[in-house]
Design a protein around this motif. Sequence first.
Motif, PDB file in Angstrom:
ATOM      1  N   ARG B 100      28.648  41.155 -29.157  1.00 16.88           N
ATOM      2  CA  ARG B 100      28.065  41.399 -30.474  1.00 16.88           C
ATOM      3  C   ARG B 100      26.584  41.060 -30.503  1.00 16.88           C
ATOM      4  N   LYS B 101      26.220  40.016 -29.803  1.00 14.94           N
ATOM      5  CA  LYS B 101      24.824  39.556 -29.829  1.00 14.94           C
ATOM      6  C   LYS B 101      23.877  40.646 -29.334  1.00 14.94           C
ATOM      7  N   SER B 102      24.334  41.470 -28.422  1.00 15.35           N
ATOM      8  CA  SER B 102      23.444  42.491 -27.872  1.00 15.35           C
ATOM      9  C   SER B 102      23.067  43.533 -28.911  1.00 15.35           C
ATOM     10  N   TYR B 103      23.844  43.638 -29.983  1.00 14.43           N
ATOM     11  CA  TYR B 103      23.526  44.606 -31.029  1.00 14.43           C
ATOM     12  C   TYR B 103      22.587  44.020 -32.076  1.00 14.43           C
ATOM     13  N   GLU B 104      22.406  42.727 -32.097  1.00 12.76           N
ATOM     14  CA  GLU B 104      21.481  42.099 -33.049  1.00 12.76           C
ATOM     15  C   GLU B 104      20.106  42.093 -32.417  1.00 12.76           C
ATOM     16  N   GLN B 105      19.399  43.150 -32.651  1.00 15.04           N
ATOM     17  CA  GLN B 105      18.130  43.365 -31.981  1.00 15.04           C
ATOM     18  C   GLN B 105      16.966  42.951 -32.881  1.00 15.04           C
ATOM     19  N   TYR B 106      15.981  42.315 -32.266  1.00 15.71           N
ATOM     20  CA  TYR B 106      14.781  41.870 -32.967  1.00 15.71           C
ATOM     21  C   TYR B 106      13.612  42.709 -32.470  1.00 15.71           C
ATOM     22  N   PHE B 107      12.906  43.296 -33.419  1.00 20.09           N
ATOM     23  CA  PHE B 107      11.876  44.268 -33.083  1.00 20.09           C
ATOM     24  C   PHE B 107      10.471  43.693 -33.187  1.00 20.09           C
ATOM     25  N   GLY B 108       9.621  44.179 -32.305  1.00 16.66           N
ATOM     26  CA  GLY B 108       8.201  43.906 -32.422  1.00 16.66           C
ATOM     27  C   GLY B 108       7.551  44.845 -33.413  1.00 16.66           C
ATOM     28  N   PRO B 109       6.242  44.679 -33.663  1.00 18.55           N
ATOM     29  CA  PRO B 109       5.544  45.507 -34.655  1.00 18.55           C
ATOM     30  C   PRO B 109       5.289  46.934 -34.199  1.00 18.55           C
ATOM     31  N   GLY B 110       5.428  47.192 -32.911  1.00 17.39           N
ATOM     32  CA  GLY B 110       5.241  48.545 -32.403  1.00 17.39           C
ATOM     33  C   GLY B 110       3.813  48.856 -31.999  1.00 17.39           C
ATOM     34  N   THR B 111       3.707  49.894 -31.175  1.00 17.85           N
ATOM     35  CA  THR B 111       2.409  50.457 -30.796  1.00 17.85           C
ATOM     36  C   THR B 111       2.375  51.900 -31.280  1.00 17.85           C
ATOM     37  N   ARG B 112       1.401  52.215 -32.117  1.00 15.24           N
ATOM     38  CA  ARG B 112       1.274  53.590 -32.606  1.00 15.24           C
ATOM     39  C   ARG B 112       0.391  54.364 -31.651  1.00 15.24           C
ATOM     40  N   LEU B 113       0.951  55.365 -30.989  1.00 10.60           N
ATOM     41  CA  LEU B 113       0.222  56.186 -30.023  1.00 10.60           C
ATOM     42  C   LEU B 113      -0.084  57.544 -30.642  1.00 10.60           C
ATOM     43  N   THR B 114      -1.346  57.922 -30.560  1.00 10.99           N
ATOM     44  CA  THR B 114      -1.760  59.251 -30.978  1.00 10.99           C
ATOM     45  C   THR B 114      -2.338  59.965 -29.768  1.00 10.99           C
ATOM     46  N   VAL B 115      -1.774  61.125 -29.442  1.00 11.21           N
ATOM     47  CA  VAL B 115      -2.254  61.932 -28.324  1.00 11.21           C
ATOM     48  C   VAL B 115      -2.949  63.162 -28.900  1.00 11.21           C
ATOM     49  N   THR B 116      -4.215  63.338 -28.545  1.00 14.32           N
ATOM     50  CA  THR B 116      -5.000  64.448 -29.117  1.00 14.32           C
ATOM     51  C   THR B 116      -5.283  65.523 -28.070  1.00 14.32           C
TER      52      THR B 116
END
Lengths: 111, 116
Positions: B100-116
């Motif tokens: 069960r513990k493997s489903y309790e995920q803690y997320f970071g703030p993320g990296t927003r990538l823009t490809v132009t």
Amino acid sequence: AQSVTQPDIHITVSEGASLELRCNYSYGATPYLFWYVQSPGQGLQLLLKYFSGDTLVQGIKGFEAEFKRSQSSFNLRKPSVHWSDAAEYFCAVGADNDMRFGAGTRLTVKP
Amino acid sequence: EAGVAQSPRYKIIEKRQSVAFWCNPISGHATLYWYQQILGQGPKLLIQFQNNGVVDDSQLPKDRFSAERLKGVDSTLKIQPAKLEDSAVYLCASSLVGSRKSYEQYFGPGTRLTVT
């Protein structure tokens, strides 16, 4: 594999009003169920989880969710919405070491 | 307790360039995940590590994406060469090991990538 549907892309409620966000899943057995919230520019934060047992689960920030096996649903509720609840809400289904997320429901709160 | 750390927070590159993202999970979390979140969609798992071994990379576009988790702690996700459709937020998450513990995920703030 399991799948998740969040039928409402965007919901607007007035501050102080009640809220219900819908989530339906597809899976052959009872999966693990989760609700996450994502504020702009932030990662996902776990609101609540269901593994087994009592079908009404309490979470953080005054949220609760009810698992209904007959409807394959796990709807999120809050009796009185605050302006700070405006965010994106994701339902997720976990099974077979795999986690699937819905497309999200964006909540707007009117003053 | 410190949360999941990610850097950079934002990145803008041109197509065909390369880019790398870094993630430091919560201390003691053996499992680390990389997700791709395209605008208007939920997160999609790219790769899952347990310690420094790959558990699931079935949805990782291996012709251009690679990831590693040396020493079972920090992880790096690389894209080379980037395409326009790689524009997304890349989320890192971590969890304990357990049914069960493997489903309790803690997320970071993320990296927003823009490809132009």
